[in-house]
Design an enzyme around this catalytic site. Structure first.
Site, short mmCIF file in Angstrom:
data_model
loop_
_atom_site.label_atom_id
_atom_site.label_comp_id
_atom_site.label_asym_id
_atom_site.label_seq_id
_atom_site.Cartn_x
_atom_site.Cartn_y
_atom_site.Cartn_z
N PHE B 119 25.88 -4.26 -66.73
CA PHE B 119 25.31 -3.22 -65.87
C PHE B 119 26.47 -2.41 -65.27
O PHE B 119 27.51 -2.97 -64.99
CB PHE B 119 24.49 -3.88 -64.75
N GLN B 240 22.51 6.72 -52.05
CA GLN B 240 22.79 6.88 -53.48
C GLN B 240 21.73 7.77 -54.12
O GLN B 240 20.54 7.58 -53.87
CB GLN B 240 22.77 5.51 -54.13
N HIS B 242 20.29 9.70 -57.77
CA HIS B 242 20.24 9.66 -59.23
C HIS B 242 20.18 11.12 -59.68
O HIS B 242 19.45 11.90 -59.08
CB HIS B 242 18.97 8.90 -59.63
N LEU B 252 11.91 8.83 -61.88
CA LEU B 252 13.19 8.84 -62.59
C LEU B 252 13.07 9.25 -64.05
O LEU B 252 12.18 8.80 -64.75
CB LEU B 252 13.78 7.43 -62.57
N GLU B 255 18.87 8.32 -67.90
CA GLU B 255 20.06 9.07 -68.30
C GLU B 255 20.16 9.13 -69.82
O GLU B 255 20.90 9.93 -70.37
CB GLU B 255 21.30 8.44 -67.69
N ARG B 286 27.64 10.55 -63.67
CA ARG B 286 26.57 10.83 -62.71
C ARG B 286 26.95 11.79 -61.59
O ARG B 286 26.24 12.74 -61.31
CB ARG B 286 26.17 9.53 -62.03
N HIS B 353 17.83 7.52 -54.07
CA HIS B 353 17.45 6.26 -54.69
C HIS B 353 17.63 5.04 -53.78
O HIS B 353 16.79 4.15 -53.73
CB HIS B 353 18.29 6.08 -55.96
N ARG B 398 26.53 1.63 -53.63
CA ARG B 398 26.06 0.33 -54.09
C ARG B 398 26.21 0.21 -55.61
O ARG B 398 25.97 1.17 -56.33
CB ARG B 398 24.59 0.19 -53.73
C1 LIG Z 1 12.84 2.34 -58.83
C2 LIG Z 1 13.82 1.35 -58.23
C3 LIG Z 1 14.46 0.42 -59.05
C4 LIG Z 1 15.37 -0.51 -58.52
N1 LIG Z 1 15.98 -1.41 -59.36
C5 LIG Z 1 16.85 -2.31 -58.85
C6 LIG Z 1 17.46 -3.31 -59.69
O1 LIG Z 1 17.20 -3.38 -60.89
N2 LIG Z 1 18.33 -4.19 -59.13
C7 LIG Z 1 18.63 -4.16 -57.80
O2 LIG Z 1 19.43 -4.98 -57.37
N3 LIG Z 1 18.05 -3.25 -56.98
C8 LIG Z 1 17.17 -2.33 -57.47
N4 LIG Z 1 16.58 -1.42 -56.62
C9 LIG Z 1 16.78 -1.55 -55.17
C10 LIG Z 1 15.98 -2.75 -54.64
O3 LIG Z 1 14.77 -2.85 -55.36
C11 LIG Z 1 15.65 -2.63 -53.16
O4 LIG Z 1 16.80 -2.36 -52.44
C12 LIG Z 1 15.07 -3.93 -52.62
O5 LIG Z 1 14.01 -4.37 -53.43
C13 LIG Z 1 14.62 -3.84 -51.18
O6 LIG Z 1 14.05 -5.08 -50.82
P1 LIG Z 1 13.67 -5.41 -49.32
O7 LIG Z 1 13.17 -6.81 -49.29
O8 LIG Z 1 14.78 -5.06 -48.43
O9 LIG Z 1 12.48 -4.41 -49.00
P2 LIG Z 1 11.05 -4.13 -49.74
O10 LIG Z 1 10.86 -4.88 -51.00
O11 LIG Z 1 10.93 -2.66 -49.79
O12 LIG Z 1 10.04 -4.72 -48.72
C14 LIG Z 1 9.81 -4.17 -47.44
C15 LIG Z 1 8.69 -4.94 -46.78
O13 LIG Z 1 8.58 -4.54 -45.45
C16 LIG Z 1 7.24 -4.30 -45.13
N5 LIG Z 1 7.21 -3.37 -44.02
C17 LIG Z 1 7.89 -2.23 -43.87
N6 LIG Z 1 7.61 -1.67 -42.68
C18 LIG Z 1 6.75 -2.49 -42.06
C19 LIG Z 1 6.08 -2.46 -40.81
N7 LIG Z 1 6.24 -1.47 -39.94
N8 LIG Z 1 5.24 -3.47 -40.51
C20 LIG Z 1 5.02 -4.48 -41.37
N9 LIG Z 1 5.64 -4.56 -42.56
C21 LIG Z 1 6.49 -3.58 -42.90
C22 LIG Z 1 6.62 -3.81 -46.41
O14 LIG Z 1 5.23 -4.00 -46.39
C23 LIG Z 1 7.32 -4.71 -47.41
O15 LIG Z 1 6.66 -5.94 -47.48
C24 LIG Z 1 15.66 -0.49 -57.14
C25 LIG Z 1 15.01 0.43 -56.32
C26 LIG Z 1 14.11 1.34 -56.84
C27 LIG Z 1 13.45 2.34 -55.94
#
Ligand SMILES: Cc1cc2nc3c(=O)[nH]c(=O)nc-3n(C[C@H](O)[C@H](O)[C@H](O)COP(=O)(O)OP(=O)(O)OC[C@H]3O[C@@H](n4cnc5c(N)ncnc54)[C@H](O)[C@@H]3O)c2cc1C
Lengths: 80, 594
Positions: B119, B240, B242, B252, B255, B286, B353, B398
């Site tokens: 990656f 970050q 894209h 998205l 690329e 990028r 992103h 990141r």
């Molecule tokens: C399209 C895409 C692809 C990605 N691919 C990768 C990858 O391959 N590898 C990688 O390492 N990272 C990747 N990322 C980044 C990564 O997915 C995220 O940074 C990560 O999943 C965030 O996880 P989290 O647990 O912090 O939050 P989230 O999974 O976003 O969870 C947030 C939680 O908080 C809750 N919440 C929010 N506000 C409130 C509130 N006020 N009250 C109650 N609940 C609330 C929501 O309901 C949810 O349950 C990607 C991101 C995107 C957008």
């Protein structure tokens, strides 16, 4: 559909895990959902309950819809 | 009005990767733990992650956590804290193997080990050549991760409050955090969650930008709540981007499209990359491509009524090749741009992103703020992990697959720290008398206001301002204007009006409450970006160009420091970057080049 049921459904469509679904389902709720029959609306609720990736693969045509109950609705959403 | 109080040892806001990982630690330690989420846990945005999670398991070839650490420091453009980065990279194997034990169906090698793939930015032997470090579960890594952790939590008796929205952080006069106020969406009722430990795991806030790959749920609620409680936000200028998201939608476009011969064009159909990168053209890196796109748009050569996107043209390619090599692109064009990309070019724009900044935390997951001259004073009872937190391991940029690792490592360490602090004793502290007043006043204002601002219009104004003034490539004059504009939008955001006053399932109210969080993040981003007068990682300014004195525009003498935005008076302060790893030698400053 009762207001409460509709608003619950709406929340579950406009806050998905995948952006693709947020956009597609919001769009359909805003202009397509109203024209569905009561029975179709109930099927939509079930469809919206699917896991995000499975639903997106159906709605984007990546997987064939082999459930005869869902197929016509999937076709409508794809066209909306 | 008397408001119900629910008492827990710990309350976790967020049921994505970070929240679920924290909850396992607390529940398995026998502590009474509540997890709140706006959506069913396995609908959290972590589901969208497909690429994988980084860990130097060395299953496919030799690898070492110190190499991973080096890559992460370099990726962060030396803004990441090296103690936190060491902590994360060293723990990676442990948290990934734990997930495997929780039942995560990782892809496997023939001999049954976790399969690993390369990656971007992950290298062996301190930057020598690409290494296979990413662990994935088909194209559903994030989803599989959440399922495994959700099941584990159910077994451990974690109590879930699904479709509940946390509204405000509760702090007493001494600054201790005592829980949150929250709203049950089904009834509209406000409830107090009184806890000895409060953990934020609310994810990112990418919806502050007009074009974002983030799902609609990423409204930065945790950051908004922290800001309203007077907690500063760290390094918010770093986002970050894209290069190619569908304009207007954010979805998205891989690329690979440019790899297959896609050409970027401006409003006069010119292949503008020839001017910016005469050799690599559309295949430039990028950042170079994103910057060129932003410059074309800023200089008035964008397309459409608002001249705010450029075109990605593949109409000259063989349709059969497109359908075979770029599956999905045709459908994306049809669904999200209304364009048949075999016949017409696709509208694209650099798209937000990932949020590198957030609530300032120590690598133990404890939230830290400046107090009495110490930049890292612990806020008692408050922890954070995942995308809403800034540990800071991603610094100014990141590396892909490091965010899933971040949420596992820091989700777990926030949980462990809370367990440690709770075991040390201490009963629930008394709730302040005015505990829910601010929340109730906000809701009452929304319900009663007449002639206020429309939520959708205000959100759009914010998103446009952020996209135009603090996008992927930044201009000094635009940032200055951007600060004024965002403060104007803030005024509207403080005067929102909703038509629907119902209690149950009032999505209009929920979206208004989300908007009040988004604006805090947008403001912090704009003001922090305007203030940082160098280029570093994802923060690239036109007036801080690449020179012999400042390669890539980075100025370590003045700017090797973290930004802290204070929401109390919109002021900025700084704190040093931790350049001292825990056990190994520091990764010395160098120009970042790949
Ligand atoms: C399209 C895409 C692809 C990605 N691919 C990768 C990858 O391959 N590898 C990688 O390492 N990272 C990747 N990322 C980044 C990564 O997915 C995220 O940074 C990560 O999943 C965030 O996880 P989290 O647990 O912090 O939050 P989230 O999974 O976003 O969870 C947030 C939680 O908080 C809750 N919440 C929010 N506000 C409130 C509130 N006020 N009250 C109650 N609940 C609330 C929501 O309901 C949810 O349950 C990607 C991101 C995107 C957008």
């Amino acid at each position: 559909m009762e207001r409460q049921d509709y608003e619950r459904l709406r929340w579950r469509c406009i806050r998905r895990a995948l952006l693709e679904l947020d956009i597609t389902l919001t769009r359909f709720l805003d202009d397509g959902f109203d024209q569905l029959s009561d029975a179709e609306q109930r099927v939509f609720v079930e469809l919206a309950d699917m896991e995000d990736h499975d639903l997106w693969y159906l709605l984007s045509g990546k997987t064939e819809c082999d459930d005869p109950r869902f197929a016509p609705l999937v076709a409508k959403i794809r066209k909306s | 009005m008397s408001i119900p109080v629910l008492k827990f040892d710990a309350v976790i806001v967020g049921a994505g990767g970070a929240g679920l990982r924290s909850a396992i630690q607390l529940s398995e330690a026998g502590l009474k733990t509540a997890v709140l989420s706006k959506v069913f846990p396995t609908r959290s945005h972590t589901v969208a992650a497909q690429g994988g999670v980084a860990a130097s398991l060395g299953n496919s070839e030799e690898d070492h956590w110190t190499w991973h650490m080096y890559d992460t420091v370099k990726g962060s453009d030396w803004l990441g804290d090296q103690d936190a980065i060491e902590f994360m990279c060293k723990k990676a194997n442990e948290v990934v193997v734990e997930l495997e034990h929780y039942g995560m169906p990782f892809d496997r090698t023939d001999n049954g080990k976790i399969y690993q793939r390369p990656f971007g930015g992950h290298m062996s032997n301190f930057g020598e050549k690409p290494v296979r470090r990413s662990c994935a579960a088909a194209d559903r890594t994030g989803h599989a991760m959440l399922h495994a952790m959700y099941q584990r939590n159910v077994k451990a008796n974690t109590q879930f409050f699904v479709e509940w929205m946390a509204l405000d952080l509760i702090r007493d006069e001494e600054g201790h955090v005592l829980g949150v106020t929250a709203m049950e969406m089904e009834t509209g009722q406000i409830v107090i969650f009184h806890a000895r430990a409060t953990i934020f795991a609310t994810g990112g806030a990418g919806r502050i930008f007009y074009s974002s790959t983030n799902a609609f749920i990423n409204t930065g609620d945790g950051l908004g709540m922290a800001a309203r409680a007077g907690i500063p936000l760290e390094d918010m200028e770093f986002w970050q981007f894209h290069p190619t998201g569908v304009a207007g939608a954010g979805v998205l476009i891989t690329e690979g499209v440019r790899g297959e011969g896609g050409i970027l064009r401006n409003s006069s159909k010119e292949r503008f990359m020839e001017r910016y990168a005469p050799n690599a053209k559309d295949l430039a890196s990028r950042d170079v491509v994103s910057r060129a796109m932003a410059t074309e748009i800023k200089e008035g050569r964008g397309c459409g009524v608002n001249k705010d996107y450029v075109l990605l043209d593949i109409t000259h390619l063989d349709p059969a090749t497109i359908m075979k090599r770029l599956p999905g692109i045709h459908e994306i064009g049809l669904q999200f741009a209304g364009v048949d990309c075999l016949k017409e070019p696709l509208p694209v724009v650099p798209t937000c992103h990932y949020q590198m900044g957030g609530i300032p935390t120590h690598y133990s997951g404890r939230v830290v703020v400046p107090k009495n001259g110490d930049a890292n004073t612990i806020v008692p009872g408050f922890y954070a992990g995942g995308e809403c937190a800034c540990a800071s391991v991603h610094g100014a940029n990141r590396l892909g697959t490091n965010s899933l690792l971040d949420l596992l490592v820091f989700g777990k360490s926030a949980g462990d720290s809370a367990v440690e602090d709770l075991k040390a004793g201490k009963a629930h502290r008394d709730l302040p008398k005015d505990v829910a007043d601010k929340t109730l006043a906000r809701i009452a204002a929304l319900d009663n206001r007449k002639g206020g601002a429309n939520v959708h219009e205000t959100r759009l104004a914010m998103q446009r301002t952020m996209q135009d003034h603090a996008g992927v490539f930044r201009f000094g004059d635009m940032l200055k204007q951007g600060v004024e504009k965002i403060l104007e939008v803030e005024k509207a955001a403080r005067q929102l009006e909703i038509k629907d006053k119902s209690m149950a399932w009032n999505t209009a109210r929920t979206e208004a409450l989300e908007m009040e969080n988004l604006i805090e993040v947008a403001k912090a981003t704009m003001i922090s970006a305007e203030a940082r007068k160098e280029s570093r990682g994802a923060h690239v300014r036109d007036d801080a160009p690449d020179t012999a004195e400042f390669p890539n525009g980075r100025n370590d003498k003045e700017w090797l420091k973290h930004t802290l935005f204070s929401p109390v008076d919109n002021s900025i302060s700084y704190k040093p970057v931790n350049m001292q790893p825990l056990t190994v030698e520091a990764v010395a400053l160098k120009t970042r080049s790949y």
